[in-house]
Design a protein around this motif. Structure first.
Motif, short mmCIF file in Angstrom:
data_model
loop_
_atom_site.label_atom_id
_atom_site.label_comp_id
_atom_site.label_asym_id
_atom_site.label_seq_id
_atom_site.Cartn_x
_atom_site.Cartn_y
_atom_site.Cartn_z
N LEU A 28 0.82 -1.21 0.00
CA LEU A 28 0.00 0.00 0.00
C LEU A 28 0.86 1.26 0.00
O LEU A 28 0.48 2.27 -0.60
CB LEU A 28 -0.96 0.00 1.19
CG LEU A 28 -2.07 -1.05 1.12
CD1 LEU A 28 -2.87 -1.06 2.41
CD2 LEU A 28 -2.96 -0.84 -0.09
N ALA A 29 2.02 1.20 0.64
CA ALA A 29 2.92 2.35 0.65
C ALA A 29 3.46 2.63 -0.76
O ALA A 29 3.79 3.77 -1.08
CB ALA A 29 4.08 2.11 1.62
N GLN A 30 3.52 1.61 -1.60
CA GLN A 30 4.05 1.74 -2.95
C GLN A 30 2.95 1.79 -4.02
O GLN A 30 3.24 1.89 -5.20
CB GLN A 30 4.98 0.56 -3.27
CG GLN A 30 6.14 0.40 -2.33
CD GLN A 30 7.10 1.55 -2.43
OE1 GLN A 30 7.38 2.05 -3.50
NE2 GLN A 30 7.59 2.01 -1.29
N ARG A 31 1.69 1.70 -3.60
CA ARG A 31 0.59 1.54 -4.55
C ARG A 31 0.55 2.62 -5.64
O ARG A 31 0.38 2.31 -6.82
CB ARG A 31 -0.75 1.50 -3.82
CG ARG A 31 -1.91 1.30 -4.77
CD ARG A 31 -3.22 1.08 -4.11
NE ARG A 31 -3.46 1.99 -3.01
CZ ARG A 31 -4.48 1.89 -2.19
NH1 ARG A 31 -5.35 0.93 -2.35
NH2 ARG A 31 -4.64 2.75 -1.22
N ASP A 32 0.71 3.88 -5.28
CA ASP A 32 0.67 4.95 -6.28
C ASP A 32 1.80 4.81 -7.29
O ASP A 32 1.59 4.99 -8.49
CB ASP A 32 0.71 6.32 -5.62
CG ASP A 32 -0.58 6.64 -4.87
OD1 ASP A 32 -1.63 6.04 -5.19
OD2 ASP A 32 -0.53 7.48 -3.95
N ALA A 37 3.64 3.20 -12.67
CA ALA A 37 4.53 2.38 -13.49
C ALA A 37 3.71 1.51 -14.46
O ALA A 37 4.10 1.35 -15.62
CB ALA A 37 5.42 1.51 -12.62
N LEU A 38 2.59 0.98 -13.99
CA LEU A 38 1.71 0.21 -14.89
C LEU A 38 1.19 1.10 -16.00
O LEU A 38 1.13 0.70 -17.17
CB LEU A 38 0.54 -0.40 -14.11
CG LEU A 38 0.88 -1.56 -13.18
CD1 LEU A 38 -0.31 -1.87 -12.28
CD2 LEU A 38 1.30 -2.77 -13.97
N GLY A 39 0.83 2.33 -15.65
CA GLY A 39 0.36 3.29 -16.65
C GLY A 39 1.43 3.66 -17.65
O GLY A 39 1.13 4.00 -18.80
N ASP A 40 2.69 3.60 -17.23
CA ASP A 40 3.81 3.90 -18.13
C ASP A 40 4.15 2.72 -19.03
O ASP A 40 5.05 2.83 -19.86
CB ASP A 40 5.04 4.31 -17.32
CG ASP A 40 4.89 5.67 -16.65
OD1 ASP A 40 4.01 6.45 -17.08
OD2 ASP A 40 5.65 5.95 -15.70
#
Length: 114
Positions: A28-32, A37-40
């Motif tokens: 959750l700390a890395q979720r954003d 990264a998935l969007g990239d």
């Protein structure tokens, strides 16, 4: 004062918390960042490999995939507005044009090649 998510992740990192709680807090700390990264265009494996090498994520790849699917991908799908249904009746089905080419696996007598 740090935000609540950050404070929760610090608290959960405490060794008295369960391993699953620590793994979830780390995710959750890395979720954003994962979402971005998935969007990239990066693959889930590439993201997991990088975060795992940086020791920011300690879960297995399989667990990481499950977390991505459950906490990022499915939530995105649920957040999308549903299409409004229209009161229009559906258009009638299109019928194939029968004047074109039709294939038959059985040759006609007058078309046989000798």
């Amino acid at each position: 004062m740090p935000n609540l998510s950050y404070r929760i992740s610090l608290r959960v990192k405490d060794n008295r918390s369960s391993r699953n709680a620590r793994n979830l807090a780390a995710f959750l700390a890395q979720r954003d960042e994962i979402h971005n990264a998935l969007g990239d265009g990066w693959t889930i494996y590439q993201i997991w490999e990088t975060l795992h090498a940086e020791q920011k994520i300690t879960t297995s790849y399989n667990t990481f995939c499950n977390q991505v699917n459950r906490l990022i991908i499915k939530r995105e799908g649920a957040a999308l507005p549903k299409k409004k249904s229209t009161d229009q009746s559906p258009s009638p089905p299109r019928h194939a044009d029968t004047t074109g080419f039709t294939f038959s696996s059985t040759p006609l007598k007058d078309e046989e090649i000798l």
